[in-house]
Design a protein around this motif. Structure first.
Motif, mmCIF file in Angstrom:
data_model
loop_
_atom_site.group_PDB
_atom_site.id
_atom_site.type_symbol
_atom_site.label_atom_id
_atom_site.label_comp_id
_atom_site.label_asym_id
_atom_site.label_seq_id
_atom_site.Cartn_x
_atom_site.Cartn_y
_atom_site.Cartn_z
ATOM 1 N N HIS A 70 44.184 39.010 66.836
ATOM 2 C CA HIS A 70 44.463 39.231 68.402
ATOM 3 C C HIS A 70 45.637 38.769 68.770
ATOM 4 O O HIS A 70 46.404 39.281 69.604
ATOM 5 C CB HIS A 70 43.382 38.782 69.071
ATOM 6 C CG HIS A 70 41.978 39.530 69.190
ATOM 7 N ND1 HIS A 70 40.704 38.989 69.437
ATOM 8 C CD2 HIS A 70 41.732 40.641 68.204
ATOM 9 C CE1 HIS A 70 39.730 39.847 69.121
ATOM 10 N NE2 HIS A 70 40.298 40.872 68.556
ATOM 11 N N GLN A 124 48.751 40.965 67.848
ATOM 12 C CA GLN A 124 48.697 42.163 68.802
ATOM 13 C C GLN A 124 49.293 41.798 69.875
ATOM 14 O O GLN A 124 50.235 42.303 70.628
ATOM 15 C CB GLN A 124 47.331 42.755 68.982
ATOM 16 C CG GLN A 124 46.646 43.373 67.808
ATOM 17 C CD GLN A 124 45.273 43.858 68.237
ATOM 18 O OE1 GLN A 124 44.873 43.786 69.224
ATOM 19 N NE2 GLN A 124 44.520 44.049 67.136
ATOM 20 N N GLU A 158 43.715 33.186 71.973
ATOM 21 C CA GLU A 158 43.037 34.401 71.396
ATOM 22 C C GLU A 158 42.042 33.967 70.617
ATOM 23 O O GLU A 158 40.912 34.829 70.388
ATOM 24 C CB GLU A 158 43.877 35.520 70.851
ATOM 25 C CG GLU A 158 45.339 36.032 71.669
ATOM 26 C CD GLU A 158 44.630 36.800 72.796
ATOM 27 O OE1 GLU A 158 43.693 37.435 72.437
ATOM 28 O OE2 GLU A 158 45.376 36.942 74.007
#
Length: 298
Positions: free
Chosen positions: A24, A27, A19
């Motif tokens: 990120h 998530q 990522e």
């Protein structure tokens, strides 16, 4: 790793690298960012090395982190592949096909192939990787993907493969600035002084052929992106050399193609997978469909 790192740590580390930043990755993993940061700090402490360079907005790996990433990619590829092979036994054609391709082959083959496959097996999903040839083989070796599409020869001791027939290379040009006396072919010597856009994989052989004709080619751009190359031609930047199959992308009536001659140049596509590895049912069916569609084998 002496129980200093488990699968959960590997997946977290891998997600952060893929990522590019922790937020990120958090998530993607559905965890809180502070918890993920603490997990990585504990991992570094357990291993006794620093994995990430601090102070950069985007994640940068240390030398130790780069080594770990390559190992984790291999381990997770094997774990995920093994789990998938076991769970698919007796379940028919379902699951996900993990496929890697170089740009020039993938853009030509995959839309038609995957669309036809999806009609037959709507439960199958796809995970696609796009990279240069060496990286595709690396992903195959690490079991991150099951099938790789490339334009390079592969070692028959390591890989099973299907090789498509040779495909001529053509010169794509703007109709208003067409090069060559003939309507459907252009001789190499007629490209002298023309601004050219050449894919990296054919750059050396193209230059060698030009020198045999007594001139240095005017290469204004080296690019392996078919779509980008076509846009360059459309914008009047030059003439692009591409496989003849790229003609299917010529939706602009101002763009034409001519087969390169004197000498001709050609390429081929190779579909490869690891020997002595059990492919998923869906991947085996995809290879079967590939033979039907592109080799006329029933």
């Amino acid at each position: 790793m002496n129980q200093l790192m488990d699968i959960k740590d590997m997946r977290a580390f891998y997600a952060i690298v893929e990522e590019g930043n922790i937020s990120h990755a958090a998530q993607r993993l559905d965890v809180a960012q502070p918890a993920l940061s603490r997990q990585m700090k504990r991992l570094e402490q357990a291993l006794g090395v620093q994995l990430f360079e601090r102070g950069s907005r985007r994640i940068r790996l240390t030398e130790a982190g780069q080594v770990l990433y390559s190992r984790v990619e291999h381990i997770l590829g094997m774990v995920d592949g093994t789990v998938r092979e076991i769970t698919e036994i007796g379940s028919g054609v379902a699951g996900s096909v993990r496929l890697g391709t170089i740009t020039t082959s993938g853009a030509m083959l995959l839309p038609e192939l995957i669309t036809a496959f999806h009609r037959r097996y709507p439960k199958v999903t796809f995970q696609l990787w796009e990279a240069e040839g060496a990286r595709i083989l690396e992903l195959l070796d690490n079991r991150v993907i099951e099938i790789g599409i490339t334009r390079t020869q592969v070692d028959s001791k390591i890989y099973e493969s299907i090789v498509l027939p040779n495909e001529p290379l053509v010169m794509i040009m703007n109709r208003e600035h067409a090069c060559g006396d003939a309507e459907d072919v252009v001789k190499l010597r007629e490209l002298r002084d023309q601004p050219l856009i050449i894919p990296l994989r054919w750059q050396s052989s193209f230059i060698a052929n030009c020198r045999k004709q007594g001139f240095e080619p005017n290469i204004v751009c080296v690019s392996d992106s078919i779509v980008q190359d076509l846009l360059f031609v459309k914008m009047g930047m030059g003439i692009a050399m591409l496989p003849v199959s790229s003609r299917t992308l010529l939706t602009d009536g101002n763009l034409i193609y001519k087969r390169l001659t004197e000498p001709e140049m050609a390429t081929h596509t190779v579909v490869a997978w690891l020997k002595n590895r059990t492919l998923s049912t869906s991947s085996r069916q995809l290879i079967r469909l590939f033979r039907e569609m592109f080799l006329q084998e029933k």
